[in-house]
Design a protein around this motif. Structure first.
Motif, PDB file in Angstrom:
ATOM      1  N   VAL A 274       0.825  -1.205   0.000  1.00 19.08           N
ATOM      2  CA  VAL A 274       0.000   0.000   0.000  1.00 19.08           C
ATOM      3  C   VAL A 274       0.863   1.261   0.000  1.00 19.08           C
ATOM      4  O   VAL A 274       0.565   2.224  -0.698  1.00 19.08           O
ATOM      5  CB  VAL A 274      -0.935  -0.022   1.236  1.00 19.08           C
ATOM      6  CG1 VAL A 274      -1.685   1.293   1.366  1.00 19.08           C
ATOM      7  CG2 VAL A 274      -1.907  -1.189   1.133  1.00 19.08           C
ATOM      8  N   ASP A 275       1.927   1.229   0.771  1.00 19.57           N
ATOM      9  CA  ASP A 275       2.699   2.459   0.933  1.00 19.57           C
ATOM     10  C   ASP A 275       4.187   2.157   0.873  1.00 19.57           C
ATOM     11  O   ASP A 275       4.770   1.782   1.887  1.00 19.57           O
ATOM     12  CB  ASP A 275       2.344   3.104   2.271  1.00 19.57           C
ATOM     13  CG  ASP A 275       3.034   4.459   2.455  1.00 19.57           C
ATOM     14  OD1 ASP A 275       3.439   5.050   1.428  1.00 19.57           O
ATOM     15  OD2 ASP A 275       3.170   4.878   3.606  1.00 19.57           O
ATOM     16  N   PRO A 276       4.858   2.288  -0.276  1.00 20.53           N
ATOM     17  CA  PRO A 276       4.260   2.723  -1.538  1.00 20.53           C
ATOM     18  C   PRO A 276       3.598   1.549  -2.243  1.00 20.53           C
ATOM     19  O   PRO A 276       3.977   0.399  -1.993  1.00 20.53           O
ATOM     20  CB  PRO A 276       5.487   3.197  -2.336  1.00 20.53           C
ATOM     21  CG  PRO A 276       6.610   2.353  -1.816  1.00 20.53           C
ATOM     22  CD  PRO A 276       6.310   2.075  -0.369  1.00 20.53           C
ATOM     23  N   PRO A 277       2.622   1.830  -3.098  1.00 16.17           N
ATOM     24  CA  PRO A 277       1.976   0.739  -3.836  1.00 16.17           C
ATOM     25  C   PRO A 277       2.966   0.131  -4.826  1.00 16.17           C
ATOM     26  O   PRO A 277       3.774   0.856  -5.404  1.00 16.17           O
ATOM     27  CB  PRO A 277       0.831   1.446  -4.555  1.00 16.17           C
ATOM     28  CG  PRO A 277       1.230   2.871  -4.643  1.00 16.17           C
ATOM     29  CD  PRO A 277       2.111   3.156  -3.466  1.00 16.17           C
ATOM     30  N   ASN A 278       2.928  -1.197  -4.993  1.00  9.67           N
ATOM     31  CA  ASN A 278       3.874  -1.790  -5.951  1.00  9.67           C
ATOM     32  C   ASN A 278       3.233  -2.145  -7.290  1.00  9.67           C
ATOM     33  O   ASN A 278       3.626  -3.075  -7.955  1.00  9.67           O
ATOM     34  CB  ASN A 278       4.669  -2.943  -5.326  1.00  9.67           C
ATOM     35  CG  ASN A 278       3.785  -4.045  -4.783  1.00  9.67           C
ATOM     36  OD1 ASN A 278       2.562  -3.969  -4.878  1.00  9.67           O
ATOM     37  ND2 ASN A 278       4.404  -5.084  -4.235  1.00  9.67           N
ATOM     38  N   LEU A 279       2.243  -1.369  -7.649  1.00  9.33           N
ATOM     39  CA  LEU A 279       1.720  -1.332  -9.011  1.00  9.33           C
ATOM     40  C   LEU A 279       1.312   0.114  -9.286  1.00  9.33           C
ATOM     41  O   LEU A 279       0.933   0.812  -8.351  1.00  9.33           O
ATOM     42  CB  LEU A 279       0.493  -2.239  -9.185  1.00  9.33           C
ATOM     43  CG  LEU A 279       0.734  -3.723  -9.450  1.00  9.33           C
ATOM     44  CD1 LEU A 279      -0.562  -4.431  -9.747  1.00  9.33           C
ATOM     45  CD2 LEU A 279       1.768  -3.992 -10.547  1.00  9.33           C
ATOM     46  N   PRO A 280       1.304   0.622 -10.523  1.00  6.69           N
ATOM     47  CA  PRO A 280       1.737  -0.105 -11.718  1.00  6.69           C
ATOM     48  C   PRO A 280       3.242  -0.380 -11.693  1.00  6.69           C
ATOM     49  O   PRO A 280       3.983   0.213 -10.919  1.00  6.69           O
ATOM     50  CB  PRO A 280       1.368   0.864 -12.856  1.00  6.69           C
ATOM     51  CG  PRO A 280       1.363   2.206 -12.227  1.00  6.69           C
ATOM     52  CD  PRO A 280       0.921   2.000 -10.810  1.00  6.69           C
ATOM     53  N   THR A 281       3.629  -1.306 -12.552  1.00  4.72           N
ATOM     54  CA  THR A 281       5.040  -1.645 -12.694  1.00  4.72           C
ATOM     55  C   THR A 281       5.845  -0.427 -13.154  1.00  4.72           C
ATOM     56  O   THR A 281       5.301   0.487 -13.771  1.00  4.72           O
ATOM     57  CB  THR A 281       5.208  -2.741 -13.755  1.00  4.72           C
ATOM     58  OG1 THR A 281       4.488  -2.331 -14.920  1.00  4.72           O
ATOM     59  CG2 THR A 281       4.679  -4.069 -13.263  1.00  4.72           C
ATOM     60  N   HIS A 282       7.113  -0.453 -12.810  1.00  2.79           N
ATOM     61  CA  HIS A 282       8.000   0.547 -13.393  1.00  2.79           C
ATOM     62  C   HIS A 282       9.382  -0.073 -13.568  1.00  2.79           C
ATOM     63  O   HIS A 282       9.732  -1.060 -12.928  1.00  2.79           O
ATOM     64  CB  HIS A 282       8.058   1.815 -12.532  1.00  2.79           C
ATOM     65  CG  HIS A 282       8.747   1.620 -11.215  1.00  2.79           C
ATOM     66  ND1 HIS A 282       8.113   1.056 -10.126  1.00  2.79           N
ATOM     67  CD2 HIS A 282      10.018   1.904 -10.803  1.00  2.79           C
ATOM     68  CE1 HIS A 282       8.968   0.997  -9.110  1.00  2.79           C
ATOM     69  NE2 HIS A 282      10.138   1.498  -9.484  1.00  2.79           N
ATOM     70  N   ARG A 283      10.129   0.527 -14.417  1.00  8.96           N
ATOM     71  CA  ARG A 283      11.457   0.023 -14.761  1.00  8.96           C
ATOM     72  C   ARG A 283      12.508   0.839 -14.024  1.00  8.96           C
ATOM     73  O   ARG A 283      12.448   2.074 -14.012  1.00  8.96           O
ATOM     74  CB  ARG A 283      11.628   0.187 -16.294  1.00  8.96           C
ATOM     75  CG  ARG A 283      12.914  -0.303 -16.880  1.00  8.96           C
ATOM     76  CD  ARG A 283      12.888  -1.805 -17.143  1.00  8.96           C
ATOM     77  NE  ARG A 283      14.136  -2.183 -17.792  1.00  8.96           N
ATOM     78  CZ  ARG A 283      14.252  -2.496 -19.080  1.00  8.96           C
ATOM     79  NH1 ARG A 283      13.179  -2.500 -19.867  1.00  8.96           N
ATOM     80  NH2 ARG A 283      15.433  -2.819 -19.594  1.00  8.96           N
TER      81      ARG A 283
ATOM     82  N   TRP B  61      10.045  -3.576 -11.741  1.00 14.03           N
ATOM     83  CA  TRP B  61       9.501  -3.592 -10.373  1.00 14.03           C
ATOM     84  C   TRP B  61       7.985  -3.731 -10.405  1.00 14.03           C
ATOM     85  O   TRP B  61       7.318  -3.135 -11.242  1.00 14.03           O
ATOM     86  CB  TRP B  61       9.825  -2.292  -9.644  1.00 14.03           C
ATOM     87  CG  TRP B  61      11.240  -2.176  -9.173  1.00 14.03           C
ATOM     88  CD1 TRP B  61      12.344  -2.043  -9.955  1.00 14.03           C
ATOM     89  CD2 TRP B  61      11.694  -2.182  -7.818  1.00 14.03           C
ATOM     90  NE1 TRP B  61      13.467  -1.967  -9.175  1.00 14.03           N
ATOM     91  CE2 TRP B  61      13.100  -2.043  -7.853  1.00 14.03           C
ATOM     92  CE3 TRP B  61      11.063  -2.288  -6.573  1.00 14.03           C
ATOM     93  CZ2 TRP B  61      13.873  -2.008  -6.679  1.00 14.03           C
ATOM     94  CZ3 TRP B  61      11.820  -2.244  -5.420  1.00 14.03           C
ATOM     95  CH2 TRP B  61      13.216  -2.112  -5.483  1.00 14.03           C
ATOM     96  N   GLY B  62       7.456  -4.452  -9.411  1.00 17.12           N
ATOM     97  CA  GLY B  62       6.002  -4.453  -9.229  1.00 17.12           C
ATOM     98  C   GLY B  62       5.473  -5.800  -8.808  1.00 17.12           C
ATOM     99  O   GLY B  62       6.110  -6.841  -9.021  1.00 17.12           O
ATOM    100  N   ARG B  63       4.293  -5.784  -8.199  1.00 19.01           N
ATOM    101  CA  ARG B  63       3.636  -7.009  -7.752  1.00 19.01           C
ATOM    102  C   ARG B  63       3.383  -7.934  -8.942  1.00 19.01           C
ATOM    103  O   ARG B  63       2.804  -7.523  -9.940  1.00 19.01           O
ATOM    104  CB  ARG B  63       2.307  -6.669  -7.066  1.00 19.01           C
ATOM    105  CG  ARG B  63       1.470  -7.861  -6.654  1.00 19.01           C
ATOM    106  CD  ARG B  63       2.153  -8.747  -5.625  1.00 19.01           C
ATOM    107  NE  ARG B  63       2.141  -8.209  -4.284  1.00 19.01           N
ATOM    108  CZ  ARG B  63       3.237  -8.160  -3.500  1.00 19.01           C
ATOM    109  NH1 ARG B  63       4.418  -8.618  -3.916  1.00 19.01           N
ATOM    110  NH2 ARG B  63       3.144  -7.664  -2.277  1.00 19.01           N
ATOM    111  N   GLY B  64       3.864  -9.141  -8.836  1.00 17.13           N
ATOM    112  CA  GLY B  64       3.630 -10.136  -9.881  1.00 17.13           C
ATOM    113  C   GLY B  64       4.800 -10.305 -10.822  1.00 17.13           C
ATOM    114  O   GLY B  64       4.854 -11.288 -11.562  1.00 17.13           O
ATOM    115  N   THR B  65       5.741  -9.362 -10.812  1.00 16.76           N
ATOM    116  CA  THR B  65       6.849  -9.476 -11.774  1.00 16.76           C
ATOM    117  C   THR B  65       7.616 -10.780 -11.546  1.00 16.76           C
ATOM    118  O   THR B  65       8.073 -11.423 -12.483  1.00 16.76           O
ATOM    119  CB  THR B  65       7.815  -8.275 -11.660  1.00 16.76           C
ATOM    120  OG1 THR B  65       8.201  -8.109 -10.288  1.00 16.76           O
ATOM    121  CG2 THR B  65       7.156  -7.008 -12.169  1.00 16.76           C
TER     122      THR B  65
END
Lengths: 372, 372
Positions: B95-104, B110-114
């Motif tokens: 939530v803090d920080p949110p890990n979506l949307p993905t970023h490079r 980076w991001g949830r599910g990667t």
């Protein structure tokens, strides 16, 4: 209209008010009347009011009130002063079936508080009627014994008016003992012994270190420990060292990084709180030990004339109190103390709390014999 | 008016709808697109719809949908059939920080599910574009892997359409392994070992029997137990026997009448579930042992041509999978299986979940090499 308002201000018993306590009633009726004024901890005002009103006409007593705690003293210039003390709160009632109002079944008086400890309070009140007791008396009727110690009326006296108690030679706490004398009490210490590991996935435990496995050593030391039996003032205090809690692990697939063993040490009243803490520290050396609470015991003072006189007058058995009771508060104020009261302590807090009528009567008789 | 209603029924992308998946995009973009369709367990419909729509134009595939689980099969009459499988749900977002949307960031996506495991799903989808693979393929995209097994889409196939999978010679589960091959998996058993005592007041423990003290013997047997390392199909499975939980005690002044040690046994895939249960029963004989759950492992099948071909084509390291994964479900259907996917498994479920771009690319390249 103004008159009407004034009339309304005149005090008359409201439907919910308890009947006044009749101290001349027999001790069983008085116990029942005290119990029937429900007084679960934090709700002691009505029963305290009733006791205060009942003591008011007794000219040989000086009454001091602190919150819902009463101290009533004789000032007769006797050689000896003795405290008679009892708490006026109870644990909560049972609901189904409710254990109030009291009722009589054969030789038993049933109901919440009959054992713990309005039976003892009734005996105190019967003793309060003795206008010329053989020693000076300090009666204590106190609130908040069954809950956190911050609410304990005896503590409030200790903090605010220790002079009301400190001049006593001896104290009798009328907690249930089955009408024998239980002298002093053991101290009680609670400590957490913590093992620390390293968390890891339980499929790959070699990446971590299991804190629960380490607790085996803590339990082994507990099992090996031989508790002492200590004779103090002629009474045998049997010490005990036990795990009373253990907890570790956060998930079914994680090697636990922490395990906490909660240890309870019950120690004889020849040891100070510091002695007890040092012993526990030593026993679990190498682990992280945190003392969570520690309340010293109380010597029975059976080497003192006041205590010897009490025991001789009662003519009942005397054994060591193995539990911890508020006698320790008296000990902390320099007043040796014993426990003596009607009722089986195993029925305290019990759904089937009930007190044998003969115990109420014999406790009253023993106390009056002593005060004659 | 009727026409207006009809117009409204025409499907147009709503503002909240995800953009269609472009399977021709590079594997990193495809991973990012899959992750950006948030699909925490029980909320897989949108990502499942998107994958189904993307597979629809591929004429060499026959797609079956069960709930939010898809099975896409080639029917090319090849000598060998291989399953490529991956789950499409993720654990909840941070939530803090949110890990979506993905970023490079540099070489990391980076991001949830990667990592767990849309990187692997993207590699599957790239493989699904191969119209003439060297073996017949069964793609499985399934829901509900991260939660209670009743929601697991692979289980639903097992129960409702086992024929869609059972004809395979071999399976690859694209769970993160850092792009090496982890063969099979260990089984996992969870048992409660209970000691029973007799409650008593902790001031008088001689009236009871301490169940926590008895647990010392359970922990001692755990400490003494020497876990085996077992070679299965050439891979070393390192077994483990651990306490993952312990609990006992109900109050600070009560001798505990019960202590529960939760034990987790991770066993090599040469053992059946019954073998594992018997071993645990034996180890804790004399105590009350209850098996709470028990999921057998999976042999890697590296003695089979299909598995050997896969490993040879990839040219990467092969080790035993020490954890338990859904490859065990394939094993239960008679299909040996390995784990192979991009991403560091230690970053699965992690707040800082991120996958190295080179691993996504090399996993795709390895798989395409094998299918060429």
């Amino acid at each position: 209209m103004a008159n009407d308002l004034d009339d309304n201000r005149t005090h008359e018993a409201a439907p919910g008010d308890p009947a006044p306590l009749d101290l001349t009633a027999d001790v069983v009726s008085l116990t029942a009347a005290l119990c029937d004024i429900e007084s679960v901890s934090r709700d002691e005002q009505r029963v305290c009011d009733a006791i205060e009103s009942a003591l008011e006409p007794l000219e040989h007593l000086t009454v001091t009130r602190i919150g819902n705690t009463l101290v009533a003293r004789t000032e007769l210039g006797r050689d000896e002063r003795v405290v008679l003390a009892g708490h006026i709160d109870t644990v909560p009632l049972t609901v189904d079936p409710p254990n109030l109002p009291t009722h009589r079944e054969g030789d038993d008086l049933w109901g919440r508080g009959t054992v713990d400890m309005k039976g003892g309070v009734a005996v105190q009140l019967k003793a309060a009627l003795v206008a010329e007791p053989s020693r000076d008396l300090t009666f204590v009727f106190y609130e908040g014994e069954e809950i956190d110690s911050e609410y304990n009326g005896l503590l409030h006296i200790q903090q605010q008016r220790p002079d009301l108690i400190e001049d006593a030679d001896f104290a009798v706490l009328l907690e249930p003992t089955g009408s024998i004398v239980e002298g002093g009490c053991k101290g009680t210490l609670r400590a957490e012994v913590v093992t620390k590991g390293i968390a890891a996935h339980s499929a790959r435990p070699w990446n971590g270190h299991n804190a629960i496995h380490d607790a085996a050593e803590v339990l082994a030391r507990l099992a090996e420990y031989q508790p002492e039996t200590v004779v103090v003032d002629g009474l045998e205090y049997r010490e005990a060292m036990n795990a009373v809690g253990i907890t570790g692990g956060i998930a079914g697939n994680v090697i636990p990084d922490r395990c906490v063993v909660t240890v309870n040490y019950r120690y004889a009243p020849d040891k100070s709180e510091d002695d007890a803490a040092a012993l526990v520290d030593q026993l679990f050396s190498g682990f992280v030990v945190t003392i969570k609470d520690n309340a010293g015991g109380a010597r029975p003072g059976l080497d003192l004339p006041a205590a010897q006189g009490f025991v001789a007058a009662l003519g009942v058995d005397v054994v060591a109190k193995q539990g911890w009771t508020d006698v320790a508060r008296f000990a902390a104020m320099g007043v040796p103390a014993v426990n003596f009261g009607p009722g089986d302590p195993n029925l305290a807090h019990h759904d089937e709390e009930r007190c044998p009528v003969p115990q109420l009567e014999s406790a009253e008789a023993a106390l009056l014999r002593w005060l004659a």
